[in-house]
Design a protein around this motif. Structure first.
Motif, PDB file in Angstrom:
ATOM      1  N   GLN A  17       0.882  -1.253  -0.014  1.00 23.09           N
ATOM      2  CA  GLN A  17       0.035  -0.023   0.162  1.00 23.09           C
ATOM      3  C   GLN A  17       0.939   1.144  -0.086  1.00 23.09           C
ATOM      4  O   GLN A  17       1.743   1.223   0.842  1.00 23.09           O
ATOM      5  CB  GLN A  17      -0.749   0.009   1.195  1.00 23.09           C
ATOM      6  CG  GLN A  17      -1.928   1.017   1.276  1.00 23.09           C
ATOM      7  CD  GLN A  17      -2.968   1.225   2.429  1.00 23.09           C
ATOM      8  OE1 GLN A  17      -3.015   0.360   3.017  1.00 23.09           O
ATOM      9  NE2 GLN A  17      -3.314   2.338   2.559  1.00 23.09           N
ATOM     10  N   GLY A  18       0.455   2.117  -0.917  1.00 27.22           N
ATOM     11  CA  GLY A  18       1.542   3.514  -0.945  1.00 27.22           C
ATOM     12  C   GLY A  18       1.193   4.052  -2.144  1.00 27.22           C
ATOM     13  O   GLY A  18       0.451   4.035  -3.199  1.00 27.22           O
ATOM     14  N   ASP A  19       2.156   5.157  -2.294  1.00 27.38           N
ATOM     15  CA  ASP A  19       2.146   6.022  -3.590  1.00 27.38           C
ATOM     16  C   ASP A  19       3.174   5.341  -4.540  1.00 27.38           C
ATOM     17  O   ASP A  19       4.121   5.082  -4.206  1.00 27.38           O
ATOM     18  CB  ASP A  19       2.672   7.383  -3.015  1.00 27.38           C
ATOM     19  CG  ASP A  19       2.812   8.131  -4.332  1.00 27.38           C
ATOM     20  OD1 ASP A  19       2.525   8.172  -5.320  1.00 27.38           O
ATOM     21  OD2 ASP A  19       2.948   9.792  -3.835  1.00 27.38           O
ATOM     22  N   GLY A  39      -3.302  13.574 -16.497  1.00 23.93           N
ATOM     23  CA  GLY A  39      -4.772  13.544 -16.040  1.00 23.93           C
ATOM     24  C   GLY A  39      -4.809  13.788 -14.633  1.00 23.93           C
ATOM     25  O   GLY A  39      -3.814  14.225 -13.974  1.00 23.93           O
ATOM     26  N   GLY A  40      -5.753  13.065 -14.196  1.00 21.39           N
ATOM     27  CA  GLY A  40      -5.918  13.132 -12.596  1.00 21.39           C
ATOM     28  C   GLY A  40      -5.172  11.789 -11.942  1.00 21.39           C
ATOM     29  O   GLY A  40      -4.428  11.082 -12.561  1.00 21.39           O
ATOM     30  N   GLY A  41      -5.678  11.492 -10.686  1.00 22.88           N
ATOM     31  CA  GLY A  41      -5.206  10.144 -10.046  1.00 22.88           C
ATOM     32  C   GLY A  41      -3.668   9.794 -10.091  1.00 22.88           C
ATOM     33  O   GLY A  41      -3.092  10.594 -10.014  1.00 22.88           O
ATOM     34  N   VAL A  42      -3.572   8.651 -10.514  1.00 26.68           N
ATOM     35  CA  VAL A  42      -2.179   8.286 -10.615  1.00 26.68           C
ATOM     36  C   VAL A  42      -1.442   8.683 -11.633  1.00 26.68           C
ATOM     37  O   VAL A  42      -0.152   9.306 -11.405  1.00 26.68           O
ATOM     38  CB  VAL A  42      -2.211   6.525 -10.391  1.00 26.68           C
ATOM     39  CG1 VAL A  42      -2.451   5.922 -11.823  1.00 26.68           C
ATOM     40  CG2 VAL A  42      -0.762   6.225 -10.078  1.00 26.68           C
ATOM     41  N   ASP A  43      -2.042   9.004 -12.687  1.00 22.36           N
ATOM     42  CA  ASP A  43      -1.512   9.763 -13.930  1.00 22.36           C
ATOM     43  C   ASP A  43      -0.731  11.211 -13.712  1.00 22.36           C
ATOM     44  O   ASP A  43       0.130  11.485 -13.771  1.00 22.36           O
ATOM     45  CB  ASP A  43      -2.593   9.760 -15.020  1.00 22.36           C
ATOM     46  CG  ASP A  43      -2.121  10.180 -16.347  1.00 22.36           C
ATOM     47  OD1 ASP A  43      -0.802  10.264 -16.625  1.00 22.36           O
ATOM     48  OD2 ASP A  43      -2.933  10.412 -17.224  1.00 22.36           O
ATOM     49  N   GLY A  44      -1.744  11.948 -12.966  1.00 24.00           N
ATOM     50  CA  GLY A  44      -1.298  13.320 -12.314  1.00 24.00           C
ATOM     51  C   GLY A  44      -0.234  13.210 -11.558  1.00 24.00           C
ATOM     52  O   GLY A  44       0.540  13.968 -11.371  1.00 24.00           O
TER      53      GLY A  44
HETATM   54  N1  AR6 Z   1       0.054   5.753  -6.209  1.00 25.87           N
HETATM   55  C1  AR6 Z   1      -0.617   4.536  -6.476  1.00 25.87           C
HETATM   56  N2  AR6 Z   1      -2.151   4.408  -6.759  1.00 25.87           N
HETATM   57  C2  AR6 Z   1      -2.748   5.530  -6.997  1.00 25.87           C
HETATM   58  C3  AR6 Z   1      -1.946   6.757  -6.729  1.00 25.87           C
HETATM   59  C4  AR6 Z   1      -0.873   6.909  -6.525  1.00 25.87           C
HETATM   60  N3  AR6 Z   1      -0.072   8.111  -6.384  1.00 25.87           N
HETATM   61  N4  AR6 Z   1      -2.946   7.821  -6.991  1.00 25.87           N
HETATM   62  C5  AR6 Z   1      -4.319   7.180  -7.416  1.00 25.87           C
HETATM   63  N5  AR6 Z   1      -3.751   5.806  -7.240  1.00 25.87           N
HETATM   64  P1  AR6 Z   1      -7.080   6.434 -11.424  1.00 25.87           P
HETATM   65  P2  AR6 Z   1      -8.253   5.156 -13.826  1.00 25.87           P
HETATM   66  C6  AR6 Z   1      -4.990   4.711  -7.558  1.00 25.87           C
HETATM   67  O1  AR6 Z   1      -8.422   7.329 -11.396  1.00 25.87           O
HETATM   68  O2  AR6 Z   1      -9.408   4.708 -13.006  1.00 25.87           O
HETATM   69  C7  AR6 Z   1      -6.716   9.906 -15.009  1.00 25.87           C
HETATM   70  O3  AR6 Z   1      -7.132  11.174 -15.089  1.00 25.87           O
HETATM   71  C8  AR6 Z   1      -6.715   5.087  -7.321  1.00 25.87           C
HETATM   72  O4  AR6 Z   1      -6.753   5.140  -6.067  1.00 25.87           O
HETATM   73  O5  AR6 Z   1      -5.611   7.031 -11.339  1.00 25.87           O
HETATM   74  O6  AR6 Z   1      -7.465   4.163 -14.633  1.00 25.87           O
HETATM   75  C9  AR6 Z   1      -6.118   9.341 -16.263  1.00 25.87           C
HETATM   76  O7  AR6 Z   1      -5.615  10.460 -16.993  1.00 25.87           O
HETATM   77  C10 AR6 Z   1      -7.130   3.625  -8.071  1.00 25.87           C
HETATM   78  O8  AR6 Z   1      -6.846   3.001  -7.166  1.00 25.87           O
HETATM   79  O9  AR6 Z   1      -7.045   5.713 -13.023  1.00 25.87           O
HETATM   80  C11 AR6 Z   1      -7.358   8.735 -17.114  1.00 25.87           C
HETATM   81  O10 AR6 Z   1      -8.028   9.944 -17.633  1.00 25.87           O
HETATM   82  C12 AR6 Z   1      -6.076   3.654  -9.182  1.00 25.87           C
HETATM   83  O11 AR6 Z   1      -4.824   4.343  -8.914  1.00 25.87           O
HETATM   84  C13 AR6 Z   1      -8.216   8.094 -15.919  1.00 25.87           C
HETATM   85  O12 AR6 Z   1      -7.885   8.975 -14.720  1.00 25.87           O
HETATM   86  C14 AR6 Z   1      -6.487   4.033 -10.471  1.00 25.87           C
HETATM   87  O13 AR6 Z   1      -7.190   5.158 -10.507  1.00 25.87           O
HETATM   88  C15 AR6 Z   1      -7.866   6.894 -15.798  1.00 25.87           C
HETATM   89  O14 AR6 Z   1      -8.597   6.170 -14.652  1.00 25.87           O
END
Ligand code: AR6
Length: 176
Positions: A17-19, A39-44
Motif C-alpha cells: 500500500q502506498g504511492d 490527467g488526474g489520479g495516478v497519472d497526475g
Molecule cells: N499511487 C498508486 N495508486 C494511485 C495513486 C498513486 N499515487 N493515485 C491514485 N491511485 P485512477 P483510472 C490509485 O483514477 O481509473 C486519470 O485522469 C487510485 O486510488 O488514477 O485508470 C487518467 O488520465 C485507483 O486505485 O486511474 C485517465 O483519464 C487507481 O490508482 C483516468 O484517470 C486508478 O485510479 C484513468 O482512470
C-alpha cells in the motif's frame, strides 16, 4: 484464468500500500488516458513527480489505444522506465475485462523487451474509469499470474501498489 496461484508464482508477486511514485524498482505502470498527456489520479501524480520532461516525451508518442502500452524514461522518479497503459472506461460489457487484461499483459510484454525485472502496477481503471474493484482485482492478479507462469524462464517481480486500504485488502484476499 488461474484457479489457484502456485507458490512459486505467489513468491514473485508482492502487494503493497502506498504511492507508486515513491517506489524503487525497474519500472512503474501509469493508468493513463488515450492522449498520454496527463490527467488526474495516478497519472497526475506520476507526471508531477517525474517532471515536465515526461510530458515532453509523451507528446512524441501520439497517444495510446485502450489495452495497449507505451514506454518512456522515468525522469525524476527512482525508476528507469514508466509504462503507460490505458484501461477501459467501465461500461459493463464483456469487452471491459478483455481490455483490462490486455493492459496487464501488454505492459509485461513491453517490460520484458526492455529487460525490466521488477514492475509495479496501480489498480488500473478502478478510479476515475469506474471499474468495480471486486471485478478488476481478479483480472489483474490472474492475468499477471498467467503471464508469469508462461514466462517461467524470465526473472520478473510484480508489485501491486494499492493506494488505499480497501484496494490492498481486495488484492490480499485474491492472493490467499
Ligand atoms: N499511487 C498508486 N495508486 C494511485 C495513486 C498513486 N499515487 N493515485 C491514485 N491511485 P485512477 P483510472 C490509485 O483514477 O481509473 C486519470 O485522469 C487510485 O486510488 O488514477 O485508470 C487518467 O488520465 C485507483 O486505485 O486511474 C485517465 O483519464 C487507481 O490508482 C483516468 O484517470 C486508478 O485510479 C484513468 O482512470
Amino acid at each position: 484464468m488461474s484457479a489457484t496461484i502456485p507458490p512459486k508464482i505467489k513468491n514473485q508477486i508482492q502487494v503493497v500500500q502506498g504511492d507508486i511514485t515513491k517506489l524503487d524498482c525497474d519500472c512503474i505502470v501509469n493508468a493513463a488516458n488515450r492522449s498520454l498527456l496527463g490527467g488526474g489520479g495516478v497519472d497526475g501524480a506520476i507526471h508531477r513527480a517525474a517532471g515536465p520532461e515526461l510530458l515532453a516525451e509523451c507528446r512524441t508518442l501520439h497517444g495510446c489505444r485502450t489495452g495497449e502500452a507505451k514506454i518512456t524514461r522515468g525522469y525524476r522518479l527512482k525508476v528507469k522506465y514508466i509504462i503507460h497503459t490505458v484501461g477501459p472506461i467501465y461500461s459493463g460489457t464483456p469487452e471491459d475485462a478483455v481490455q483490462l487484461a490486455d493492459c496487464y499483459r501488454n505492459s509485461l510484454e513491453l517490460a520484458k523487451t526492455y529487460d525490466i525485472h521488477s514492475i509495479a502496477f496501480p489498480a488500473i481503471s478502478t478510479g476515475v474509469y469506474g471499474y468495480p474493484l471486486d471485478a478488476a482485482t481478479p483480472i489483474a492478479v490472474d492475468t499477471v499470474a498467467d503471464w508469469l507462469q508462461s514466462h517461467a524462464d524470465y526473472d520478473m517481480k510484480v508489485i501491486f501498489c494499492c493506494f488505499d486500504a480497501r484496494t490492498k485488502q481486495a488484492y490480499q484476499t485474491k492472493m490467499e
